[in-house]
Structures are given as structure tokens and as C-alpha cells.
Motif scaffolding. Structure first.
Motif, PDB file in Angstrom:
ATOM      1  N   CYS A  96       0.880  -1.239  -0.042  1.00 43.17           N
ATOM      2  CA  CYS A  96       0.103   0.067   0.143  1.00 43.17           C
ATOM      3  C   CYS A  96       1.012   1.219   0.003  1.00 43.17           C
ATOM      4  O   CYS A  96       1.930   1.257   0.556  1.00 43.17           O
ATOM      5  CB  CYS A  96      -0.936  -0.195   1.303  1.00 43.17           C
ATOM      6  N   ALA A  97       0.328   2.315  -0.571  1.00 43.21           N
ATOM      7  CA  ALA A  97       1.450   3.433  -0.830  1.00 43.21           C
ATOM      8  C   ALA A  97       0.324   4.559  -1.128  1.00 43.21           C
ATOM      9  O   ALA A  97      -0.801   4.709  -1.417  1.00 43.21           O
ATOM     10  CB  ALA A  97       2.088   3.224  -1.920  1.00 43.21           C
ATOM     11  N   ALA A  98       1.105   5.629  -0.316  1.00 44.96           N
ATOM     12  CA  ALA A  98       0.233   7.129  -0.166  1.00 44.96           C
ATOM     13  C   ALA A  98       1.153   8.032  -0.543  1.00 44.96           C
ATOM     14  O   ALA A  98       2.447   8.198  -0.618  1.00 44.96           O
ATOM     15  CB  ALA A  98      -0.286   7.410   1.194  1.00 44.96           C
ATOM     16  N   ARG A  99       0.345   9.178  -1.364  1.00 51.46           N
ATOM     17  CA  ARG A  99       1.293  10.241  -1.719  1.00 51.46           C
ATOM     18  C   ARG A  99       0.346  11.619  -1.947  1.00 51.46           C
ATOM     19  O   ARG A  99      -1.046  11.736  -1.907  1.00 51.46           O
ATOM     20  CB  ARG A  99       1.614  10.156  -3.076  1.00 51.46           C
ATOM     21  N   THR A 100       0.867  12.693  -1.560  1.00 54.41           N
ATOM     22  CA  THR A 100       0.377  13.777  -1.386  1.00 54.41           C
ATOM     23  C   THR A 100      -0.177  14.552  -2.765  1.00 54.41           C
ATOM     24  O   THR A 100      -1.032  15.412  -2.814  1.00 54.41           O
ATOM     25  CB  THR A 100       1.102  14.937  -0.522  1.00 54.41           C
ATOM     26  N   GLY A 101       0.557  14.236  -3.716  1.00 52.95           N
ATOM     27  CA  GLY A 101       0.342  14.776  -4.959  1.00 52.95           C
ATOM     28  C   GLY A 101      -0.595  13.985  -5.613  1.00 52.95           C
ATOM     29  O   GLY A 101      -1.293  13.472  -5.225  1.00 52.95           O
ATOM     30  N   PRO A 102      -0.850  14.436  -7.210  1.00 52.23           N
ATOM     31  CA  PRO A 102      -1.891  13.455  -7.701  1.00 52.23           C
ATOM     32  C   PRO A 102      -1.680  12.126  -7.860  1.00 52.23           C
ATOM     33  O   PRO A 102      -0.598  11.814  -7.952  1.00 52.23           O
ATOM     34  CB  PRO A 102      -1.695  14.361  -9.088  1.00 52.23           C
ATOM     35  N   LEU A 103      -2.717  11.355  -8.081  1.00 54.51           N
ATOM     36  CA  LEU A 103      -2.818   9.978  -8.441  1.00 54.51           C
ATOM     37  C   LEU A 103      -1.795   9.703  -9.632  1.00 54.51           C
ATOM     38  O   LEU A 103      -1.590  10.411 -10.711  1.00 54.51           O
ATOM     39  CB  LEU A 103      -3.928   9.542  -8.796  1.00 54.51           C
ATOM     40  N   THR A 104      -0.987   8.689  -9.514  1.00 52.42           N
ATOM     41  CA  THR A 104      -0.075   8.361 -10.569  1.00 52.42           C
ATOM     42  C   THR A 104       0.087   6.875 -10.576  1.00 52.42           C
ATOM     43  O   THR A 104       0.281   6.052  -9.429  1.00 52.42           O
ATOM     44  CB  THR A 104       1.571   9.025 -10.421  1.00 52.42           C
TER      45      THR A 104
END
Length: 122
Positions: A96-104
Motif C-alpha cells: 500500500c502506498a500514499a502520496r500527497t500529489g496527484p494519483l500516478t
């Protein structure tokens, strides 16, 4: 910052189903686009599915489209991956991964869980 913990992996026969869950810490879970990646032994980490912050949009790898479904519950700080019609080639560690930017679909995520093993027997 968010900490991610996956669960739900296991051994399943081909054609079976599993549901992976990812629990996130913190009070800003809905600030993150979320994704699932997987990595098989000797192979590079590959994109599986991703979902926007609100859950309104999703993206899937061609190899899992129509079989896997990503969803999230921001009230419970969780993201899930429902996997149906599993194949032996789905065997991998799932992250599982999370990012503050847009979906990629690229592995340019800020935070990662420790992974959960999925093994599909033929």
C-alpha cells in the motif's frame, strides 16, 4: 506523515478471492492519493491500482482490470483491494502506498507499508 499497515494476504487457489486492507494512521488520510503495488521475487515493483483522495476516480493495471477493485473509506482511514479470479501470476508481495500529489501509476509515492504476501496456487 502517515503510517500504513497492510493485512489480508494469504494462500488461495487459482480462481479464488482475497481482500487486502491498508490502515493509515493520522487525521489527514483523505489528503493522500492511495495505491497498491506488487513485487514478485526477481521482478520490479509494479503498479496494480490507485484511487484519488475522494475515491471518485480509480486506475488499474491492464493485468488486473475487471478482476481487482480498489476502494477507500476515509472515515475509517482505510483503503482496500478486492481481488477476484486470482491467477498464479498474481503471486507477489502487495504494498500500500500514499502520496500527497496527484494519483500516478509510477512508484513516486511518499509513504509505503511493509507489504503483505499473496500466494496463488495453480
Amino acid at each position: 506523515q502517515v503510517q500504513l499497515v497492510e493485512s489480508g494476504g494469504g494462500l488461495v487457489p487459482a480462481g479464488g478471492s482475497l481482500r487486502l486492507s491498508c490502515a493509515g494512521s493520522g487525521r489527514t488520510f483523505d489528503s493522500y492519493a492511495m495505491a497498491w503495488f506488487r513485487q514478485a521475487p526477481g521482478k520490479e515493483r509494479e503498479f496494480v491500482a490507485a484511487i484519488t483522495r475522494s475515491g471518485s476516480s480509480t486506475v488499474y493495471a491492464d493485468s488486473v482490470k475487471g478482476r481487482f477493485t480498489i476502494s477507500r473509506d476515509n472515515a475509517k482511514n482505510t483503503v482496500s483491494l478486492q481481488m477476484n479470479s486470482l491467477k498464479p501470476e498474481d503471486t507477489a508481495s502487495y504494498y500500500c502506498a500514499a502520496r500527497t500529489g496527484p494519483l500516478t501509476t509510477h512508484p513516486r509515492y511518499d509513504y509505503w507499508g511493509q507489504g503483505t504476501q499473496v500466494t496463488v496456487s495453480s
